[in-house]
Motif scaffolding. Sequence first.
Motif, PDB file in Angstrom:
ATOM      1  N   ALA A 100      -9.499 -10.092   4.335  1.00  0.00           N
ATOM      2  CA  ALA A 100      -8.489  -9.140   4.802  1.00  0.00           C
ATOM      3  C   ALA A 100      -7.510  -9.854   5.964  1.00  0.00           C
ATOM      4  N   PHE A 101      -7.519 -10.903   6.171  1.00  0.00           N
ATOM      5  CA  PHE A 101      -6.408 -11.662   6.904  1.00  0.00           C
ATOM      6  C   PHE A 101      -5.301 -12.077   6.269  1.00  0.00           C
ATOM      7  N   PHE A 102      -5.606 -12.306   4.899  1.00  0.00           N
ATOM      8  CA  PHE A 102      -4.488 -13.036   3.877  1.00  0.00           C
ATOM      9  C   PHE A 102      -4.075 -11.890   2.753  1.00  0.00           C
ATOM     10  N   LEU A 103      -4.644 -10.638   3.234  1.00  0.00           N
ATOM     11  CA  LEU A 103      -4.473  -9.884   1.843  1.00  0.00           C
ATOM     12  C   LEU A 103      -2.915  -9.397   1.633  1.00  0.00           C
ATOM     13  N   LEU A 104      -2.350  -9.377   2.557  1.00  0.00           N
ATOM     14  CA  LEU A 104      -0.894  -8.901   2.718  1.00  0.00           C
ATOM     15  C   LEU A 104       0.031  -9.848   2.245  1.00  0.00           C
ATOM     16  N   VAL A 105      -0.265 -11.193   2.695  1.00  0.00           N
ATOM     17  CA  VAL A 105       0.459 -12.245   2.078  1.00  0.00           C
ATOM     18  C   VAL A 105       0.192 -12.344   0.432  1.00  0.00           C
ATOM     19  N   TRP A 106      -0.826 -12.223   0.101  1.00  0.00           N
ATOM     20  CA  TRP A 106      -1.250 -12.435  -1.374  1.00  0.00           C
ATOM     21  C   TRP A 106      -0.620 -11.458  -2.029  1.00  0.00           C
TER      22      TRP A 106
END
Length: 365
Positions: A271-277
């Motif tokens: 969830a912490f990296f979802l936006l970046v991905w």
Amino acid sequence: MFKATDDKIGVREYLSIILITFISKITDSTPSLYLKEGMTAGWLTPLISGAFMFLSLTIIMSLLKKYEGKGLIELVYALLGRFFGFILSILILITFLFFAFTNSRSYSSILTILFFPNTNIITSYFFLILASTLIALLGLKGIGRVGRILIPYFLVSIVSILILSKNEMNIRFLYPIQGAGVKNLFTSGIFLSSTLAEIVFFMTFRPMIRNFKEFKISTIIGFLASVAIMMTYFAVYLMCFDYPPVTIINYPFQTLTRMIGISRFFTNVEAFFLLVWVMIAVIRYAMYLYTLAGIFAQIIKSTKVEPLIPAFAVITFMLGLIPENHVITVQVIRLYNIRATSVLFLTFPILLLICDRVRRNKADG
């Protein structure tokens, strides 16, 4: 030739585009293809694929240096003539169109199944293509600038995941190191080499990069670094999941992020990296759409790319709706496309080199 001299980009922008395009492959269905073909040696297969693609890359770069100011399609026309140049250019365009719709549809399936299960795949695919189109309309310079902003966050995220997953790794899972044998390793590497073919397609935009030196530096560093990171992550997948269990995991990257945690209070790391991905995926497919439009622009001798982008976005979206599910997209359409086009990208640079030598011999004679 593209005339938009004000929109030329440099090393940082072009390098960011290359890194985003190739490193993001560790997050899609590409690892599944390599690990199924290469077995326990699947992590070494990108090295073989990269070596063969680097040969093609070197040949085309040497020709682009001789024919300064030309892009890939212009180079094809210059060496093969109008008729055969048109045929090869259309073949290149169709090949990349398959790349665009199979990769983007696969990624939208991953996002829907793992993160937005209540959302229809068609809806998520539509918004992925829409967002990519809007970024692509900013032009190559706009794509490069957004990529340059995002690439540090992306690199930090993938390094962080490597660190957090160290307790899940077992190096014994990499043995036997040669997989099913050296012959199988080389065969798999050769027939999967077109998974790295974007580096050739992007040569369409050689005239939009400030000079050949910056183009060469960005291409070589970006390509080699990307292959190294792909090998590292494929090895991590094997060490974490073992073979053959890893071959039945369609999304090893996302599965890995769900296995690890910072502490017992922070377990959903993905969830912490979802936006970046998601943003990285948008940049990658924006570059796909821009490349499709750029290839077609050079075929029809146009200096404008942006007006063609919406048309190719619609075509890509419509083609992406044809496969019924993720398995058909990845294991059938994409795999057969990769195997067939690997032969193309290992042979047509040699054909161009031969044509260049023939032309020069005639000129000397």
